[in-house]
Structures are given as structure tokens and as C-alpha cells.
Enzyme design. Sequence first.
Site, mmCIF file in Angstrom:
data_model
loop_
_atom_site.group_PDB
_atom_site.id
_atom_site.type_symbol
_atom_site.label_atom_id
_atom_site.label_comp_id
_atom_site.label_asym_id
_atom_site.label_seq_id
_atom_site.Cartn_x
_atom_site.Cartn_y
_atom_site.Cartn_z
ATOM 1 N N GLY A 52 38.469 34.584 31.626
ATOM 2 C CA GLY A 52 38.062 34.216 33.009
ATOM 3 C C GLY A 52 36.894 33.410 32.599
ATOM 4 O O GLY A 52 36.668 32.378 33.102
ATOM 5 N N GLY A 53 36.092 33.665 31.928
ATOM 6 C CA GLY A 53 34.490 33.414 31.487
ATOM 7 C C GLY A 53 34.872 31.773 30.973
ATOM 8 O O GLY A 53 34.050 30.848 31.329
ATOM 9 N N GLU A 95 28.602 36.181 29.868
ATOM 10 C CA GLU A 95 28.697 37.245 28.846
ATOM 11 C C GLU A 95 30.134 37.746 28.725
ATOM 12 O O GLU A 95 30.462 38.360 29.762
ATOM 13 C CB GLU A 95 27.327 38.292 29.331
ATOM 14 N N CYS A 140 30.305 46.465 27.818
ATOM 15 C CA CYS A 140 30.074 45.350 26.931
ATOM 16 C C CYS A 140 29.606 45.739 25.510
ATOM 17 O O CYS A 140 30.002 44.947 24.592
ATOM 18 C CB CYS A 140 29.599 44.367 27.373
ATOM 19 N N GLY A 193 32.279 39.291 32.449
ATOM 20 C CA GLY A 193 33.769 39.642 32.558
ATOM 21 C C GLY A 193 34.243 39.266 31.322
ATOM 22 O O GLY A 193 33.922 39.401 30.123
ATOM 23 N N SER A 194 35.511 38.706 31.403
ATOM 24 C CA SER A 194 36.630 38.599 30.406
ATOM 25 C C SER A 194 36.434 37.264 29.742
ATOM 26 O O SER A 194 35.648 36.440 30.414
ATOM 27 C CB SER A 194 38.149 38.624 30.937
HETATM 28 P P1 NAP Z 1 37.452 38.726 34.927
HETATM 29 O O1 NAP Z 1 38.888 38.855 35.076
HETATM 30 O O2 NAP Z 1 36.992 37.884 34.151
HETATM 31 O O3 NAP Z 1 36.894 38.422 36.547
HETATM 32 C C1 NAP Z 1 35.386 38.291 36.615
HETATM 33 C C2 NAP Z 1 35.142 37.451 37.971
HETATM 34 O O4 NAP Z 1 35.526 36.209 37.530
HETATM 35 C C3 NAP Z 1 36.048 37.847 39.190
HETATM 36 O O5 NAP Z 1 35.415 37.753 40.182
HETATM 37 C C4 NAP Z 1 37.123 37.018 39.019
HETATM 38 O O6 NAP Z 1 37.767 36.846 40.220
HETATM 39 C C5 NAP Z 1 36.465 35.590 38.315
HETATM 40 N N1 NAP Z 1 37.440 34.949 37.670
HETATM 41 C C6 NAP Z 1 38.219 35.266 36.594
HETATM 42 N N2 NAP Z 1 39.016 34.004 36.108
HETATM 43 C C7 NAP Z 1 38.731 33.169 36.884
HETATM 44 C C8 NAP Z 1 39.419 31.870 36.934
HETATM 45 N N3 NAP Z 1 40.190 31.379 36.174
HETATM 46 N N4 NAP Z 1 38.877 31.148 38.126
HETATM 47 C C9 NAP Z 1 38.216 31.564 39.051
HETATM 48 N N5 NAP Z 1 37.525 32.981 39.013
HETATM 49 C C10 NAP Z 1 37.740 33.633 38.200
HETATM 50 O O7 NAP Z 1 36.951 40.187 34.544
HETATM 51 P P2 NAP Z 1 37.242 41.753 35.237
HETATM 52 O O8 NAP Z 1 37.906 41.236 36.428
HETATM 53 O O9 NAP Z 1 36.034 42.177 35.411
HETATM 54 O O10 NAP Z 1 37.983 42.332 34.070
HETATM 55 C C11 NAP Z 1 39.026 42.186 33.457
HETATM 56 C C12 NAP Z 1 38.819 42.171 31.811
HETATM 57 O O11 NAP Z 1 37.463 41.571 31.752
HETATM 58 C C13 NAP Z 1 38.979 43.700 31.324
HETATM 59 O O12 NAP Z 1 39.974 44.087 31.196
HETATM 60 C C14 NAP Z 1 37.826 43.186 30.330
HETATM 61 O O13 NAP Z 1 38.795 42.883 29.245
HETATM 62 C C15 NAP Z 1 36.991 42.208 30.685
HETATM 63 N N6 NAP Z 1 35.658 42.518 30.820
HETATM 64 C C16 NAP Z 1 34.653 42.415 29.787
HETATM 65 C C17 NAP Z 1 33.151 42.771 30.073
HETATM 66 C C18 NAP Z 1 32.255 42.790 29.051
HETATM 67 O O14 NAP Z 1 31.303 43.093 29.314
HETATM 68 N N7 NAP Z 1 32.635 42.165 27.891
HETATM 69 C C19 NAP Z 1 32.771 43.238 31.232
HETATM 70 C C20 NAP Z 1 34.078 43.361 32.404
HETATM 71 C C21 NAP Z 1 35.335 42.899 32.071
HETATM 72 P P3 NAP Z 1 39.148 37.292 40.882
HETATM 73 O O15 NAP Z 1 38.843 39.018 40.662
HETATM 74 O O16 NAP Z 1 39.339 36.937 42.001
HETATM 75 O O17 NAP Z 1 40.143 37.181 39.655
#
Ligand code: NAP
Length: 500
Positions: free
Chosen positions: A240-241, A260, A297, A236-237
Site C-alpha cells: 500500500g505504501g 513507514e 513495526c 502501513g504495508s
Molecule cells: P495498508 O493496507 O497499507 O493500508 C494503510 C492505509 O493505506 C489504509 O488507509 C488503506 O486504505 C490505504 N491504502 C493502502 N493501499 C492503498 C492504495 N493502493 N490506494 C489507496 N489507499 C491505499 O495497511 P493496513 O491496513 O494497516 O494493514 C495491512 C498490512 O499492513 C498488515 O498485514 C501488515 O503487513 C502491514 N502493516 C505494517 C505496519 C508496520 O508498521 N510495518 C503497520 C501496519 C500494517 P484502505 O483501508 O481503504 O484499504
Amino acid sequence: MLTGKHLIAGEWVGSDATFASEPAHGPSHDFSVGTAALVDSAVEAAEAAFATFGWSSRTERATLLRMIADEIDARGDAITEIGTQETGLPEARLQGERGRTVGQLRLFADHIEAGDYLDIRHDPAMPDRAPLPRPDLRMIQRPLGPVAVFGASNFPLAFSVAGGDTAAAIAAGCPVVVKGHSAHPGTGEIVAQAIDAAIKATGVHPGVFSLVQGGKRDVGTRLVQHPLIRAVGFTGSLGGGRALFDLCAQREEPIPFFGELGSVNPMFILPQAAAARGAEIGTGWAASLTMGAGQFCTNPGVAVIIEGPDADAFQSAAQTGLSSVADQTMLTDGIASAYRDGVSRVAAGTGVSKVMGTSCATRDAAPYLFTVAGDDWLADKKLQEEVFGPLGIIVRVKDVSQMQQIARAIEGQLTCTLHLDAGDKPEAQALLPLLERKAGRLLANSFPTGVEVCDSMVHGGPYPASTNFGATSVGTLSIRRFLRPVCYQGIPTDLLPEKL
Ligand code: NAP
């Protein structure tokens, strides 16, 4: 067919609050919101399951993995139907991703049956050794215990409920608790139904798998903080990560967080290759950059090339290629909004010129192309940040030496690519040792999108590409994330784990 509930150790369980899915098209459905209490139930069941599953035979786990693959295939049409609605991804992509997902499950079945992954070592006893005898010592890889997996938004099948992390953990002998991504809860539920059917058919403990749907942040937080969780798989991001990684490190007993995160996957176009086929590389780059609306990614967001007419030809071909790509639907409103923020951030960078790009409607992404001089790119760290979507930056450097400076300055990457011809060997020899320290995978004369699931794949790299540069989240080596070596000294053989 959809229950809108969580799967907790073989039972479909609802909760008081619901959230509505936000499909790109088609009907919305209500899903129960995940809670910390549901996480607790799922993790406790996973720990109970580990008492038997952690000691199950490789044959039993291979049978389970193959059965999950079969059950997913049996639900193929339903998965494609809801998957395309929820994510906006085309049908062919969903079908292809399902093929990859069941392929991963079957690959892990074959892998554990072969048994090499156990890395068994044996130093036989030397009772007569002087001055001290040596005891019998044996080492084998053992499963960690319950593993938490976060479904990724950008791979609703291959990196989600029954994706690579889940397959690797089950293959290792670890029960799994998945936090479903709220971008595709219906797709996740049908895949969970497939896993549930396979678990019931094979008779393994139902706590081996649970799915807690999302909807609230405290689900993810509780999952990584639960004392019985032994490791976490995440895609993910960066934000968040990093937050979840820090929570894992702050636990009373820290656990490994295999995240990742972001990567811009730079391409270095060496002088001879640029002169011979700059335009051809530009066309190929445009296709790679826009694949899946750039939501990979391994999207190659940065191209580094020496200033001059060859760079002009490369840029012009890339622009032509990108201009022919229609706007594409992004996975979620949030990802589309983050893309627009990324476009603005890059556009505001010092010395950055926009080559092409128009505004994007709510959930649609249009390609953007920017160019910047090497000095300006080196001076602005923000230009190194991943923009998740079809955005490319051409970094026009002064010479080969500045190209090397860029290679030294980049952060950890999933991939780095060289485009080179035979005459570029000296430049490639100078760059490779620099790039080897930065990336998990190095490529020549191709594009990094399209990650082969195989024994030699490394999908990881130094931070921020991943939080653990010794690991990969794709390929058979990814099983090592959920195992740890244990040494058995003088333990009677009938008490040892299978095969040891
Ligand atoms: P994300 O915001 O990082 O969320 C991924 C997971 O982690 C979701 O289940 C989210 O829950 C959880 N999460 C995130 N922050 C958290 C926190 N502080 N506490 C607890 N749980 C948390 O990623 P995303 O929703 O897939 O996409 C958002 C952005 O991530 C994209 O715009 C992109 O920039 C990036 N992304 C990058 C990749 C890569 O491979 N590099 C892949 C996917 C996304 P919730 O949904 O409940 O918030």
C-alpha cells in the site's frame, strides 16, 4: 455519541453510502464512506486555513496542541471502550497508548515553544565587502502547507487521527487532512471530536483539521494526488505504501511521501553473549515477539546466531517462552489473513524447519517459530519480508563471517540489535559499520519493541523501512518532515516571520 460522519473543517458531514465497522467484540456501527469530493472540500479548507495558521505564533499552536491533549483525556473512557471493541487490543494497552498520544502532543508544544527546531541562521550584511558587498541573509524553517495523514491500523491512537504525524504537522504550522483507518472508525471519530472541540475553543481556522473516514480506495488516492497537498505521512504495508509513494512521485509536482513500511528488525547474538546467556536472550525474545500479537513495526522477527549448543539453548528457551503465550486477537480479519499467508510463505522456504506453531482461528494469532541455515536464508529473498504477527525465524549461521554476510544482505530496517558481552567487542566492531548503513536505530542488549518518544529517537531507516531515510516518524525530529528552509535576502525585518 458517534455520528458516523466525517469531520470537514468543523462540520460533521455524511455521505450517501455507509460501511459497517467490524469490531473484534461489541456492537458494529455504520460510518459514512469517504469520497474524493469530501477530500477536495477538506483540502481546500486546509489551504484556506494555512493563510493564517502558517503564520500563527508558536504559542498559539502550543496552546492548541495542549488543548487537544486535554480534550482527548476528557474522552478517555469512551476512547478505551470503543478502541478495545474495534481493535481487540486489551484495555491497558489502549490506556497506555492514549498516554503516549497526549504525551506526544504536549511534547511538541514544549518543543516548538523552545524554538530550536527553527534552526535560525543569520549572515549579516557586509556592505563594504570587496569586491562585492554581501546582503543580509537569514534562514528559518517554514511550514509546507496542507499535509495528508493516513491513520495506521496497528496504533489506533498514537499513529492515527491525533497521532505523531498529526501532532508534528500541527506543531509545524501545517493544516492536516486525515484519512481514517477503517479498522477503527469509531475510535477515530471520538478523537476527531476532541480535536474539533480544541479548535473551536482556541478559535483557530476550522480548516486546520479534517477527518475523512475510509471505506474506499479512492479516498487515499485522491488525497495524495490533490494538488494542494504538500506532504504525506503514512504507516502501513509495503504494498500500500509503495503504491501511494509512486502516486506522489508521478504527480505533475511530486511531493514527499513519508512512509513507514516493513521491517524485520534483525537481532545478532554474538558468540560470548550466546554462551553466557543464550537461554535468557531466547526468553526475552519470545516476550518481545509476542507483545501486542506481534503487530509492531519494530517486532524483532529474525534472530541470527552461530550454529551449535548455544544456539540450541537459545532456540529451546524461545520455544518455551512462545509456547506459554495464548492466542491473541489480531487487529482486523485482513491482518489475520495476511499473517496466515506469511506463515505459509516462510514455511515453504527452502531449508526452513518449523520448530513450533499451530493453525490460527479466523482473527486469532498463535506464535510460530522457524529455523533456517544461514546459506538458505541468504538464498531466499522472501525470508526477508516482514510477517506482521508473532512469527520468529532463527537463522543459524556457520560463523561470524556469515553473520557479517547476513548484515550486508539485509534490506533497510527500522532497528538492528546486537546482543553482546565484553568479549564480543571485535565482532561488534566489525558488524556495527555494516548495520549502521541499514537501520535507523541500533540497540545493544535489549529488544526493539517499545519506542521512546523523545528528542534523539529515529523511527525510520533506509527503504523499505521507510521511503525517506533522512526522516523519523517518532520523536521531536519528526517535525522536520513538514518544514522546509527558506532564505530571506534583504527582506525588511518587519516583514519577516516570527522570531527571524
Ligand atoms: P495498508 O493496507 O497499507 O493500508 C494503510 C492505509 O493505506 C489504509 O488507509 C488503506 O486504505 C490505504 N491504502 C493502502 N493501499 C492503498 C492504495 N493502493 N490506494 C489507496 N489507499 C491505499 O495497511 P493496513 O491496513 O494497516 O494493514 C495491512 C498490512 O499492513 C498488515 O498485514 C501488515 O503487513 C502491514 N502493516 C505494517 C505496519 C508496520 O508498521 N510495518 C503497520 C501496519 C500494517 P484502505 O483501508 O481503504 O484499504
